[in-house]
Enzyme design. Structure first.
Site, mmCIF file in Angstrom:
data_model
loop_
_atom_site.group_PDB
_atom_site.id
_atom_site.type_symbol
_atom_site.label_atom_id
_atom_site.label_comp_id
_atom_site.label_asym_id
_atom_site.label_seq_id
_atom_site.Cartn_x
_atom_site.Cartn_y
_atom_site.Cartn_z
ATOM 1 N N HIS A 364 34.971 19.333 -2.966
ATOM 2 C CA HIS A 364 34.002 19.105 -1.894
ATOM 3 C C HIS A 364 34.305 17.812 -1.131
ATOM 4 O O HIS A 364 34.735 17.846 0.013
ATOM 5 C CB HIS A 364 32.586 19.080 -2.488
ATOM 6 N N HIS A 369 35.155 16.542 3.347
ATOM 7 C CA HIS A 369 34.622 15.351 4.015
ATOM 8 C C HIS A 369 35.700 14.288 4.240
ATOM 9 O O HIS A 369 35.899 13.813 5.359
ATOM 10 C CB HIS A 369 33.489 14.751 3.180
ATOM 11 N N HIS A 556 34.416 24.395 3.621
ATOM 12 C CA HIS A 556 33.220 23.597 3.336
ATOM 13 C C HIS A 556 32.012 24.491 3.065
ATOM 14 O O HIS A 556 31.223 24.227 2.148
ATOM 15 C CB HIS A 556 32.916 22.642 4.491
ATOM 16 N N ASN A 560 29.871 24.252 -0.406
ATOM 17 C CA ASN A 560 28.698 23.389 -0.217
ATOM 18 C C ASN A 560 27.362 24.129 -0.291
ATOM 19 O O ASN A 560 26.463 23.725 -1.022
ATOM 20 C CB ASN A 560 28.785 22.660 1.125
ATOM 21 N N ILE A 706 26.655 18.157 6.920
ATOM 22 C CA ILE A 706 25.733 17.862 5.823
ATOM 23 C C ILE A 706 26.561 17.590 4.587
ATOM 24 O O ILE A 706 27.666 18.124 4.453
ATOM 25 C CB ILE A 706 24.739 19.014 5.560
#
Length: 706
Positions: A364, A369, A556, A560, A706
């Site tokens: 993740h 990110h 993602h 997520n 997010i």
């Protein structure tokens, strides 16, 4: 309270290649890039510093005490962390690089959330969660380290009401995380009331079933860690970490699979593994020095059965030499005897904690990110806002820098949620960096290459998507390969429209500078590593931008938005294991307690009441789609509407995404696909492109917002 801000009029700035820029815009374009490059040669202002690659310390807090110190973050061997942009966190006064920075988490204006994004549910909800929900949770639970006394107490979490302290009506969480927080009548305070995860609602005992444990490696929130691997052998230095051979023997495997020899099972591609041995083993001894946590290196072996599902057959846990003790390793199997069965459950809890940490820190944070930042920073420095590739990628970059800054402030910072609730503790970011060093390679971020690299697929021009999957019913791979092809088709239509020949790719200096900087500055420590494609042809560019777009959208979304569904009932995915297995260097008291109350040993191994409740709260927030979510391919960007060719290509893109929703529905209704459906099983819908706000486990946004 955020005031209503009138939205600025949308500027439809037509995309131009550098060579095609109208003469009246050329000077504007040159001045824009001179300002944004931020390399000391241009007109960079202090507020533009996010578009630079300074090495800095953004998660430690040494001024708060030695125990809060963290290594300096960077991107090379001297600073062994993935490179990150500035956020504005003040440096220690003793740091020679110290400078005056603002006290808030800084991102430049063009990277900040829109007024609508801020006003509605967004990553800004992290702030009230940490500043109101977390203290309230800690306050209502008397002992921060206390385990759950019995399993029904875990179920009671979904009946628990926690009053949030210090919140006025204006500051109520009700408006920003309504799926987690409910108003207490007319009272100005709010209460936390957890919604039951869909997995637990469908089957209260789903977390106990070994078949579900195995199924989630293919259709859960960490579906890209399983691989084909044989023989099992460590690559670590035996002088430091002990013998490299695995304790999982062919005799043990053969006893568990029956009917096949190990050689036949390997040849037929029926043995798969979750291998966290070499990544975790170097951290075991130092993690064990932390309070109320432990760690092992682990391997978990799965067998592909005749009905296309996996059977978990063997777990190996390893402790390296240290503190005067020799290497310890043990093999656990499901067994028929009660002792074996309980040891298996405890070992499985450890593996799930390893998988949870790997998922959050590597699959993740690192792969989505963190890895997106060099693409974004370099695009802002090297591509004009008029550049077609900037226009193409901008929806995939939107809000990522701000949400990452918030994550650094509250999630991955020293003493933050990740360090509080996950097994590596204060070594979490160091573990993420180790994975970056060992595993991250640009070409392996592309879904087809990743599947091939893990042995989960092999090239086959006659198969769908050009790949033959090792496991035919692999929900993540099947759905995401469809999404990959849809994205690639859209990127191809777009790029072939703007570039009529390959030489135009080489001649585009903005584009070449962007890609060179991504590799040589954004990933400076890996600039000479394999896996970087040349940027010489249109197909090179299509591969690069498809990979970036897929990471920000399909990858993602897959890892997520199902976090609360699969991890909200924490026994299914404990984030931390707090005690050793009872047979590691046992004393009579430990063994006696295990034999008399094995269920209490498992409860002590699980997260504490405080850890579990805090992690549940944050997983709920991270799994939530906001009311203003920008779903992949749903609405056309203003800059594309004036070009008839691009508009038509986008409409085709949108239509194929809508068709994918029907494909996923039909797959979930196919009773032959046992990894997607069955009694009590949550269907795999994480890659359905469009959906509604809330914790839905559906919907693929353009970007990591997010």
């Amino acid at each position: 309270m955020i005031e209503d801000v009138k939205a600025a009029p949308t500027v439809k700035l037509k995309p131009y290649l550098p060579s095609q820029t109208p003469s009246g815009l050329k000077k504007l374009r040159e001045e824009e890039l001179e300002t944004l490059r931020g390399n000391g040669k241009g007109k960079r202002k202090s507020f533009d510093r996010i578009y630079d690659y300074d090495v800095y310390n953004d998660i430690g807090n040494p001024d708060a005490g030695v125990e809060m110190r963290r290594p300096i973050l960077g991107g090379n061997k001297e600073f062994p962390y993935p490179r990150r942009c500035r956020t504005g966190r003040p440096l220690s006064k003793s740091d020679p690089r110290a400078e005056t920075r603002s006290s808030f988490i800084y991102v430049p204006r063009d990277e900040q959330f829109s007024s609508l994004k801020s006003k509605n549910f967004s990553a800004m909800s992290l702030f009230p969660v940490f500043h109101a929900a977390v203290p309230s949770i800690v306050g209502v639970l008397e002992d921060a380290d206390k385990e759950f006394p019995f399993f029904t107490a875990i179920d009671d979490l979904f009946k628990l009401s926690i009053k949030l302290k210090g919140l006025t009506k204006k500051g109520s969480l009700q408006n920003v995380i309504p799926w987690l927080v409910k108003a207490a009548g007319k009272i100005t305070e709010s209460i936390i009331c957890f919604e039951s995860p869909e997995t637990w609602e469908r089957d209260n005992f789903f977390w106990l079933r070994d078949k579900e444990f195995a199924r989630q490696t293919l259709a859960g929130i960490n579906p890209n860690a399983i691989e084909l691997e044989w023989p099992l052998k460590s690559k670590l230095d035996p002088k430091i970490y002990g013998p490299t051979e695995s304790a999982i023997t062919t005799e043990i495997i053969q006893r568990e699979i029956g009917g096949l020899t190990v050689e036949e099972a390997v040849k037929k591609k029926k043995l798969f593994v979750l291998d966290y041995h070499d990544l975790l083993l170097p951290f075991v001894n130092k993690v064990r020095e932390l309070k109320n946590t432990t760690l092992y290196g682990s391997r978990t072996l799965f067998f592909l059965t005749s009905d296309g599902t996996l059977k978990s057959i063997v777990i190996e846990l390893t402790r390296p030499p240290g503190d005067g003790k020799r290497q310890w390793k043990h093999v656990f199997t499901p067994g028929n005897h009660s002792t074996e069965s309980w040891l298996w459950k405890i070992a499985k809890a450890h593996v799930l904690a390893h998988d949870s940490a790997y998922h959050e820190l590597v699959t993740h944070w690192l792969r989505t990110h963190c890895a997106m930042e060099p693409y974004i920073i370099s695009a802002n420095r090297q591509l004009s806002v008029m550049h077609p590739i900037y226009k193409l990628l901008q929806p995939h970059f939107r809000y990522t820098m701000e949400v990452n800054a918030l994550a650094r402030g509250y999630l991955i910072s020293a003493g933050g949620i990740i360090e509080i609730g996950f097994s590596p503790g204060k070594y979490s970011m160091e573990l993420s960096a180790a994975a970056y060093d060992l595993q991250w390679q640009f070409d392996l971020q592309a879904l087809p290459n990743d599947l091939i690299n893990r042995g989960m697929a092999e090239p086959d021009p006659t198969a769908p998507h050009g790949l033959k999957l090792a496991i035919e019913d692999y929900p993540f791979a099947n759905d995401d390969l469809c999404l990959w092809d849809i994205l690639k088709s859209w990127m191809s239509d777009y790029i072939y429209h703007y570039y009529s020949s390959d030489p135009e790719i080489i001649a585009d200096q903005e584009l070449q500078c962007w890609w060179t900087e991504v590799r040589t500055v954004g990933h400076a420590d890996k600039k000479d590593s394999p896996g970087w494609p040349d940027l010489k042809t249109r197909d090179d560019l299509i591969h690069i931008v498809t990979t970036i777009a897929w990471v920000s959208s399909g990858h993602h979304a897959a890892v997520n938005f199902g976090q609360y569904t699969f991890g909200g009932y924490f026994p299914s995915r404990p984030s931390i294991a707090r005690i050793n297995v009872p047979i590691e260097d046992p004393d009579p008291e430990t063994l006696n307690f295990f034999y008399n109350k094995p269920h209490n040993v498992l409860l002590k191994c699980f997260p504490s009441q405080t850890q579990a409740t805090i992690i549940m709260a944050i997983l709920n927030v991270l799994s939530t789609h906001s009311p203003d979510e920008e779903y992949l391919g749903e609405n056309i960007e203003p800059a594309w509407t004036e070009d008839a060719v691009i508009k038509e290509a986008f409409e085709k893109f949108n239509g194929r995404l809508k068709k994918l929703e029907g494909v996923i529905d039909s797959r979930n209704a196919d009773v032959r696909l046992r990894n997607r459906n069955g009694a009590g099983i949550v269907p795999y819908e994480l890659l359905k492109p469009f959906w509604e706000p809330g914790v839905t486990s559906k919907g693929v946004p353009y970007s990591i917002s997010i």
